[in-house]
Write an enzyme that holds these catalytic residues in place. Structure first.
Site, PDB file in Angstrom:
ATOM      1  N   ASP A   7      40.163  38.451  36.448  1.00  8.42           N
ATOM      2  CA  ASP A   7      39.016  38.550  35.716  1.00  8.42           C
ATOM      3  C   ASP A   7      38.169  39.611  36.152  1.00  8.42           C
ATOM      4  O   ASP A   7      37.945  40.837  35.616  1.00  8.42           O
ATOM      5  CB  ASP A   7      37.802  37.323  35.895  1.00  8.42           C
ATOM      6  CG  ASP A   7      37.676  36.691  37.239  1.00  8.42           C
ATOM      7  OD1 ASP A   7      37.997  37.417  38.158  1.00  8.42           O
ATOM      8  OD2 ASP A   7      36.960  35.728  37.353  1.00  8.42           O
ATOM      9  N   THR A   9      40.249  44.270  46.146  1.00  7.68           N
ATOM     10  CA  THR A   9      40.569  44.373  44.557  1.00  7.68           C
ATOM     11  C   THR A   9      39.615  44.834  43.761  1.00  7.68           C
ATOM     12  O   THR A   9      39.499  45.749  43.123  1.00  7.68           O
ATOM     13  CB  THR A   9      41.268  43.033  44.128  1.00  7.68           C
ATOM     14  OG1 THR A   9      42.599  42.938  44.610  1.00  7.68           O
ATOM     15  CG2 THR A   9      41.494  42.995  42.630  1.00  7.68           C
TER      16      THR A   9
END
Length: 549
Positions: A168, A80
């Site tokens: 985040d 990711t």
């Protein structure tokens, strides 16, 4: 009147065939949207296109935009954080420095790993009372500028750029350093938070959104128990709706798309990844989630049409994914593929046992550390240095032993055929990658693009195809194989020629293409290509005809 009608129609057709010269300095377009669907494999849009019934959901790209069928990441570390960094910077890990979601950094701590965006110099802003307080977050590890950064730099800070996600790292690494804010959620409550890197207090509109009851309503809608919003709601269309409603809140409050220069927002939808890990890409639940995403995206783009000056005619959108995903092992093995599972943690334990026998008999040592990311094996350099071994010698020893220990300790699923038993095909050391001493072939290029100085001593293992750490029912992503590197690439906006394109392209091309169109510098480490095949011819605005008396 009939002639006038034909003239108007001709003008409309001409407008559809050409794009007026664009540049961000004059707010052409008014708003750029970078949309990332986490764990969105590249075949999903065509595979399920008959499901999509809305006009402005996925059909905004499939029917009205430029749709690429063959977009692949050109690196091996398909996680990711690297994926979002690559989309934002137009560079690979050897340019932007983000190799994984987390890694060991002994210069900061010998007790725990750090995430790609953890930063002890800052604090979390907006965490609910009683929430576990972690380090603050920032883009400190991102070693390159992003498209958003370049927009801000080119406009001397006039442009507004924001990043939004449930995660985040996805909010931060796609948007960049010079943004006005990045927002993600507290996983338990679902409330949006940020870091003192950007601000000391939540904006009033974010605090109001958090207090609106929307998170609680979404949890109730999906029958959640209120224990973890991220897992309970995040894996559903309600999670997508919640995130896009927050994006609307930011766009509206910050008046994005209403300024004298081009603004930008990056939105990473995490839901496809949260559900995908649990069920795999072929499960009906994942298909249903994509159908739900289609509906929610239709609402969002319809909303943008009334909240940006000039509507969607003044909005450009790029959509992609941060990585693909492998099919679930159990179903793949049943179809005859050499699929299997293994224990990543168990393999590290087994390696420590074998290394102890070899190097420290009777005195067990943790030569390898837990807590890294597949397919990295982190070495505890302190243990090796006590044995007076260099990084190269230590990594070479681990690389030589790993395939044998894998074969000896990881039998795979019960009843596995010999051809499908877990194996380590190749192992590459960090010292190799740092020196560029890699195979002169496609695999070598993928590995070189995956190199980062972060992470300390380590080796990178190439496991067998369709062989995954974990259970037979779920799935993951981490490999250089095509199923993990294949993602969508789609564009919508006045600058693009609608159609389906079969060129081999990459997510790094997003930043390069937008930077060229906006007449700004490409991000500092960008390596992507400008996708000229999808760009409409540009025309200078016609000069006003002189008045006649």
């Amino acid at each position: 009147m009939r002639l006038l009608g034909k003239a108007v129609a001709a003008a409309a057709m001409a407008a559809a065939c050409v794009s007026a010269v664009a540049d961000e300095y004059h707010a052409k377009p008014k708003l750029v949207v970078i949309l990332v669907l986490d764990q969105m494999r590249g075949d999903y849009l065509d595979r399920y296109r008959d499901d999509f019934k809305t006009a402005n959901g996925f059909n905004l790209f499939l029917k009205k935009g430029a749709h690429f069928t063959d977009c692949y990441y050109d690196y091996a570390n398909t996680h990711t954080a690297p994926g979002h960094s690559t989309i934002g910077t137009g560079a690979y890990t050897d340019g932007h420095g983000i190799q994984a979601n987390q890694w060991w950094d002994f210069s900061r701590s010998t007790e725990h790993v750090y995430s790609s965006v953890d930063d002890d110099d800052y604090k979390v802003v907006g965490a609910p009372v009683g929430a576990t307080i972690t380090p603050g977050q920032s883009p400190r590890n991102l070693m390159a500028s992003t498209l958003g950064d370049e927009i801000v730099l080119a406009t001397h800070g006039e442009a507004k750029v924001f990043g939004i996600s449930l995660k985040d790292r996805a909010a931060i690494l796609t948007s960049g350093h010079a943004t006005q804010g990045a927002f993600w959620i507290d996983q338990k409550s679902g409330h949006f938070i940020t870091s003192t890197y950007w601000m000391n207090d939540l904006p009033a509109y974010v605090a109001k959104f958090n207090a609106s009851g929307k998170a609680e309503a979404a949890a109730k809608e999906v029958g959640g128990k209120g224990q973890n919003f991220y897992n309970e709601v995040g894996a559903t269309p309600a999670g997508i709706r919640y995130e896009l409603e927050f994006a609307e809140n930011v766009i509206d409050a910050e008046q994005l798309g209403k300024h004298a220069v081009t603004d930008m927002v990056t939105i990473s939808l995490s839901s496809t990844d949260i559900l995908g890990h649990a069920v795999g890409p072929n499960d009906p639940k994942q298909r249903a989630l994509l159908d739900g995403a289609d509906i929610e995206l239709d609402k969002f783009f319809t909303w943008l049409n009334t909240h940006v000056d000039g509507g969607m005619a003044n909005v450009w959108v790029a959509m992609s994914g941060d990585h693909g995903v492998a099919p679930a092992v159990g179903e793949t093995q049943k179809l005859g593929m050499p699929a299997n599972t293994f224990s990543y943690a168990g393999l590290i334990d087994a390696m420590n046992e074998e290394l102890t026998k070899k190097l420290s008999p009777g005195n067990p040592q943790k030569f390898l550390l837990q807590g890294g990311e597949y397919a990295y094996f982190p070495l505890d350099q302190r243990v090796w240095e006590k044995l007076h071994m260099s990084e190269a010698d230590a990594e070479n020893m681990v690389a030589a032993m790993l395939p044998e220990v894998m074969a000896k300790t990881q039998p795979g699923l019960p009843g596995s055929k010999p051809a499908s038993r877990p194996l380590v095909r190749r192992v590459f050391t960090k010292a190799q990658m740092a020196s560029g001493n890699l195979p002169n072939n496609d695999l070598g290029r993928l590995l070189q693009h995956s190199y980062s100085p972060n992470g300390g001593w380590q080796v990178f293992a190439l496991f067998g195809e369709y062989q995954l750490p974990g259970a037979a029912t779920g799935t993951t992503h981490y490999a250089p194989y095509s199923y993990d590197r294949h993602v969508p690439l789609d564009f919508y906006g006045s600058a693009f020629i609608p159609g389906t394109y079969h060129d081999r392209v990459a997510p790094v091309d997003i930043a390069a293409t937008f930077a060229s169109l906006l007449r700004i510098n490409q991000p500092s480490a960008a390596v992507g290509h400008v996708l000229t095949q999808i760009l409409k011819p540009e025309v200078e605005p016609a000069a006003a005809a002189p008045r006649t008396k």
